[in-house]
Design an enzyme around this catalytic site. Sequence first.
Site, PDB file in Angstrom:
ATOM      1  N   ASN A 222       0.864  -1.184   0.000  1.00 19.28           N
ATOM      2  CA  ASN A 222       0.000   0.000   0.000  1.00 19.28           C
ATOM      3  C   ASN A 222       0.898   1.231   0.000  1.00 19.28           C
ATOM      4  O   ASN A 222       1.527   1.537   1.010  1.00 19.28           O
ATOM      5  CB  ASN A 222      -0.893  -0.020   1.256  1.00 19.28           C
ATOM      6  CG  ASN A 222      -1.650   1.272   1.442  1.00 19.28           C
ATOM      7  OD1 ASN A 222      -1.870   2.016   0.478  1.00 19.28           O
ATOM      8  ND2 ASN A 222      -2.058   1.556   2.673  1.00 19.28           N
TER       9      ASN A 222
ATOM     10  N   LYS B 233       0.109   4.279  -0.086  1.00 16.25           N
ATOM     11  CA  LYS B 233      -0.514   5.462   0.534  1.00 16.25           C
ATOM     12  C   LYS B 233      -0.344   6.670  -0.405  1.00 16.25           C
ATOM     13  O   LYS B 233      -0.391   6.489  -1.613  1.00 16.25           O
ATOM     14  CB  LYS B 233       0.091   5.733   1.912  1.00 16.25           C
ATOM     15  CG  LYS B 233       0.159   4.487   2.775  1.00 16.25           C
ATOM     16  CD  LYS B 233       0.464   4.799   4.212  1.00 16.25           C
ATOM     17  CE  LYS B 233       0.738   3.506   4.952  1.00 16.25           C
ATOM     18  NZ  LYS B 233       0.494   3.594   6.367  1.00 16.25           N
TER      19      LYS B 233
ATOM     20  N   HIS C 184      -9.197   1.238   5.066  1.00 16.60           N
ATOM     21  CA  HIS C 184      -7.873   1.370   5.691  1.00 16.60           C
ATOM     22  C   HIS C 184      -8.007   2.272   6.920  1.00 16.60           C
ATOM     23  O   HIS C 184      -8.818   3.206   6.929  1.00 16.60           O
ATOM     24  CB  HIS C 184      -6.868   1.960   4.695  1.00 16.60           C
ATOM     25  CG  HIS C 184      -5.466   1.915   5.198  1.00 16.60           C
ATOM     26  ND1 HIS C 184      -4.961   2.877   6.037  1.00 16.60           N
ATOM     27  CD2 HIS C 184      -4.471   1.002   5.018  1.00 16.60           C
ATOM     28  CE1 HIS C 184      -3.706   2.560   6.343  1.00 16.60           C
ATOM     29  NE2 HIS C 184      -3.381   1.426   5.731  1.00 16.60           N
TER      30      HIS C 184
ATOM     31  N   GLU D 106      -6.359   4.676   7.930  1.00 21.39           N
ATOM     32  CA  GLU D 106      -6.217   6.116   7.663  1.00 21.39           C
ATOM     33  C   GLU D 106      -7.517   6.692   7.084  1.00 21.39           C
ATOM     34  O   GLU D 106      -7.852   7.857   7.312  1.00 21.39           O
ATOM     35  CB  GLU D 106      -5.006   6.353   6.738  1.00 21.39           C
ATOM     36  CG  GLU D 106      -3.708   6.176   7.529  1.00 21.39           C
ATOM     37  CD  GLU D 106      -2.552   5.568   6.770  1.00 21.39           C
ATOM     38  OE1 GLU D 106      -2.537   5.659   5.519  1.00 21.39           O
ATOM     39  OE2 GLU D 106      -1.663   4.997   7.413  1.00 21.39           O
TER      40      GLU D 106
ATOM     41  N   GLU E  58      -5.106  -4.998  10.611  1.00 22.78           N
ATOM     42  CA  GLU E  58      -4.067  -3.991  10.794  1.00 22.78           C
ATOM     43  C   GLU E  58      -4.301  -3.235  12.100  1.00 22.78           C
ATOM     44  O   GLU E  58      -5.096  -2.285  12.136  1.00 22.78           O
ATOM     45  CB  GLU E  58      -4.082  -3.004   9.631  1.00 22.78           C
ATOM     46  CG  GLU E  58      -3.834  -3.657   8.290  1.00 22.78           C
ATOM     47  CD  GLU E  58      -3.199  -2.684   7.305  1.00 22.78           C
ATOM     48  OE1 GLU E  58      -2.118  -2.995   6.807  1.00 22.78           O
ATOM     49  OE2 GLU E  58      -3.782  -1.609   7.075  1.00 22.78           O
TER      50      GLU E  58
ATOM     51  N   GLY F 237       2.766   2.128  10.431  1.00 22.86           N
ATOM     52  CA  GLY F 237       3.676   3.248  10.220  1.00 22.86           C
ATOM     53  C   GLY F 237       4.404   3.693  11.477  1.00 22.86           C
ATOM     54  O   GLY F 237       4.995   4.769  11.512  1.00 22.86           O
TER      55      GLY F 237
ATOM     56  N   SER G 216       3.831  -2.357  10.045  1.00 27.34           N
ATOM     57  CA  SER G 216       5.295  -2.347  10.137  1.00 27.34           C
ATOM     58  C   SER G 216       5.951  -3.683   9.777  1.00 27.34           C
ATOM     59  O   SER G 216       6.930  -4.087  10.399  1.00 27.34           O
ATOM     60  CB  SER G 216       5.737  -1.887  11.537  1.00 27.34           C
ATOM     61  OG  SER G 216       5.257  -0.573  11.787  1.00 27.34           O
TER      62      SER G 216
HETATM   63  C1  PEP Z   1      -0.411   0.009   5.742  1.00 29.05           C
HETATM   64  O1  PEP Z   1      -0.295   1.074   5.134  1.00 29.05           O
HETATM   65  O2  PEP Z   1      -1.406  -0.672   5.575  1.00 29.05           O
HETATM   66  C2  PEP Z   1       0.670  -0.394   6.658  1.00 29.05           C
HETATM   67  C3  PEP Z   1       0.563  -1.531   7.297  1.00 29.05           C
HETATM   68  O3  PEP Z   1       1.749   0.459   6.788  1.00 29.05           O
HETATM   69  P1  PEP Z   1       3.201   0.136   7.447  1.00 29.05           P
HETATM   70  O4  PEP Z   1       3.655  -1.185   6.858  1.00 29.05           O
HETATM   71  O5  PEP Z   1       4.055   1.266   7.060  1.00 29.05           O
HETATM   72  O6  PEP Z   1       2.990   0.012   8.918  1.00 29.05           O
END
Ligand code: PEP
Length: 249
Positions: free
Chosen positions: A10, A12, A99, A101, A171, A177, A210
């Site tokens: 992803n 973003k 998501h 966000e 998630e 992040g 992460s």
């Molecule tokens: C994501 O954007 O879904 C995500 C898991 O980001 P990151 O791997 O940077 O934590």
Amino acid sequence: MSKKIYLYGNWKMNNTFSETEKFFETFTPAYEPLKGDANLEVGIFAPFTSLWPLSQGAKKNGIVFGAQNVYYEAKGAFTGEISIPMLKEYDVTHIIIGHSERRHIFLESDEVIAKKVKAVLDAGMIPVFCYGETLEERESGNTFTVMERQLKSAIDSLTPEEVHKIIYAYEPVWAIGTGKTATPDQAEEVCAWSRKLIGDDGAVILYGGSVKGSNAKELLSMKDIDGALVGGASLKPASFLEIYTAYKG
Ligand code: PEP
């Protein structure tokens, strides 16, 4: 036989049109040794404005590609939104929905997210449905209550076939992040619980938060984790593909 691993990136709000073209100059040779591995499905989800170069690069490499959001109405007075028919013209097959966000920064409700999931399925496309708890919700013991609400609102009115088509991504918001990863046991506990709640032994459930080369093996080896949704580490071909090579060992 070893299980199939889904490695979805992803991006973003990263990678412009020209940066996406550059990404594939490096990705294509790096992916070559993994191409044709039946146990690996790679997917990349880009901003709308990068979907054209993404589609070209993805088709060349035979990987899945998609968008990070969509609106559930087909057309009309919805300034700033993008519809499913618009994405279909780019041959998009997969769309990330819900998501964290979108939920927390853009305040998308469970109701709106459920409408999006249904609209994507009705169009014959695959929603990559994200769900997960905040740190506050985890620390107050509400992890499973929150996730039950998120999952049920998305799937309760769907047929078993529709429920099966969705790709689920657990998630935990506190791990996205932040560099803070859920332990393999924490992630497995939720993914196993989710599989029961979804009521489909064959549901595809990814973990996101992460994920990187250094923690990939432990996480992806867990029984109920079918792959990873990767943010930061998906921006560079080397750190993205390293997740699968580290898992394979
Ligand atoms: C994501 O954007 O879904 C995500 C898991 O980001 P990151 O791997 O940077 O934590």
